[in-house]
Design a protein around this motif. Sequence first.
Motif, mmCIF file in Angstrom:
data_model
loop_
_atom_site.group_PDB
_atom_site.id
_atom_site.type_symbol
_atom_site.label_atom_id
_atom_site.label_comp_id
_atom_site.label_asym_id
_atom_site.label_seq_id
_atom_site.Cartn_x
_atom_site.Cartn_y
_atom_site.Cartn_z
ATOM 1 N N ASP A 173 14.759 53.879 44.484
ATOM 2 C CA ASP A 173 15.063 54.492 45.776
ATOM 3 C C ASP A 173 16.037 55.630 45.530
ATOM 4 O O ASP A 173 17.225 55.415 45.320
ATOM 5 N N HIS A 181 -1.455 49.929 42.507
ATOM 6 C CA HIS A 181 -0.485 49.770 43.585
ATOM 7 C C HIS A 181 -0.822 48.500 44.364
ATOM 8 O O HIS A 181 -1.976 48.312 44.760
ATOM 9 N N THR A 236 10.077 50.303 41.131
ATOM 10 C CA THR A 236 10.244 51.627 41.727
ATOM 11 C C THR A 236 11.715 51.829 42.059
ATOM 12 O O THR A 236 12.480 50.869 42.191
ATOM 13 N N GLN A 281 8.316 60.890 46.532
ATOM 14 C CA GLN A 281 9.718 60.514 46.659
ATOM 15 C C GLN A 281 10.643 61.709 46.856
ATOM 16 O O GLN A 281 11.829 61.541 47.107
ATOM 17 N N CYS A 283 11.688 45.791 47.372
ATOM 18 C CA CYS A 283 10.355 46.123 46.850
ATOM 19 C C CYS A 283 10.123 45.478 45.491
ATOM 20 O O CYS A 283 9.079 44.863 45.244
ATOM 21 N N PHE A 334 6.901 51.638 47.101
ATOM 22 C CA PHE A 334 8.069 52.509 47.207
ATOM 23 C C PHE A 334 8.884 52.118 48.434
ATOM 24 O O PHE A 334 8.398 51.436 49.346
ATOM 25 N N SER A 335 10.134 52.564 48.446
ATOM 26 C CA SER A 335 10.983 52.343 49.605
ATOM 27 C C SER A 335 10.301 52.904 50.849
ATOM 28 O O SER A 335 9.782 54.012 50.845
#
Length: 266
Positions: A76, A11, A74, A104, A55, A44-45
């Motif tokens: 949303d 990440h 990623t 999520q 992103c 992520f969002s």
Amino acid sequence: MSYRIFANHAHVFQETVRPHATVVRLLQLMDNCGIEQAVCYAPFSGQMDTEETSCNGWLAKEIEQQDRLFGFGTLDFNKSNLKEQVRQIYELGFKGIKLHPAYQKFNILSPEAFEAYQAAEEHKLFLSFHTGIHWHRIKDYDVVLFDEIAHHFPKLGYSLEHVGGYSFFPEALAVIVNNSRVGNVYGGLTSVFTKHISRFWHLTDERLIELVAQGGAKQLIFGLDFPYNLEKETNIGLERLKNLNLSDEELELILGGNLRRVLGIE
């Protein structure tokens, strides 16, 4: 023997969000741990310092000059254009998508999720799913239900990151073995090595050996979980794998060969 390590599951974030989780810091870790290449995930969002910044677009720009790094986008799930989002990820040149059903808060068998899987299958994008406990209702991402994804999308490759963790390892192993003839489901060996960091995802040597014996080395992919794991944890993981009495061929597959194959990278 030295191995050309190609690691999944890093990440990365803007410096303004996580100053010790940047692309530069990831490359430093890779140098310190003898890792040749890595897959890094877009935030992520909600993990960017401004809603106006994409992103996936941010990650594409961050790694465009980095030939050692490959991007996963990623999605949303608060937006209805999931097929379009998948297409955009493909057009950015990314190799796959990171999905975290618990974080999520989506059901892995929902119509919206199936729409995303279908688009990913069409674009030949690889999916990396978080599996295992993560403080969300388990019915949305019960590990045994990943078998349904393999059934409905037999040409879609994906990994079960953390291999279900401590709580759901048998279910994850069952899904991997049940689809071993097709070979599209992989176990992501990520954050499974260090009991002191992530006890709820920790796998014993006995479980790791059984995973190789039943699932096969061809279905396993080594991951980092940067920045939550750094040099100490990464080296522990590499040493534990090397001490399992696996063959050089098996280690080569787990430490990079499988990931290069599924992503089409020479």
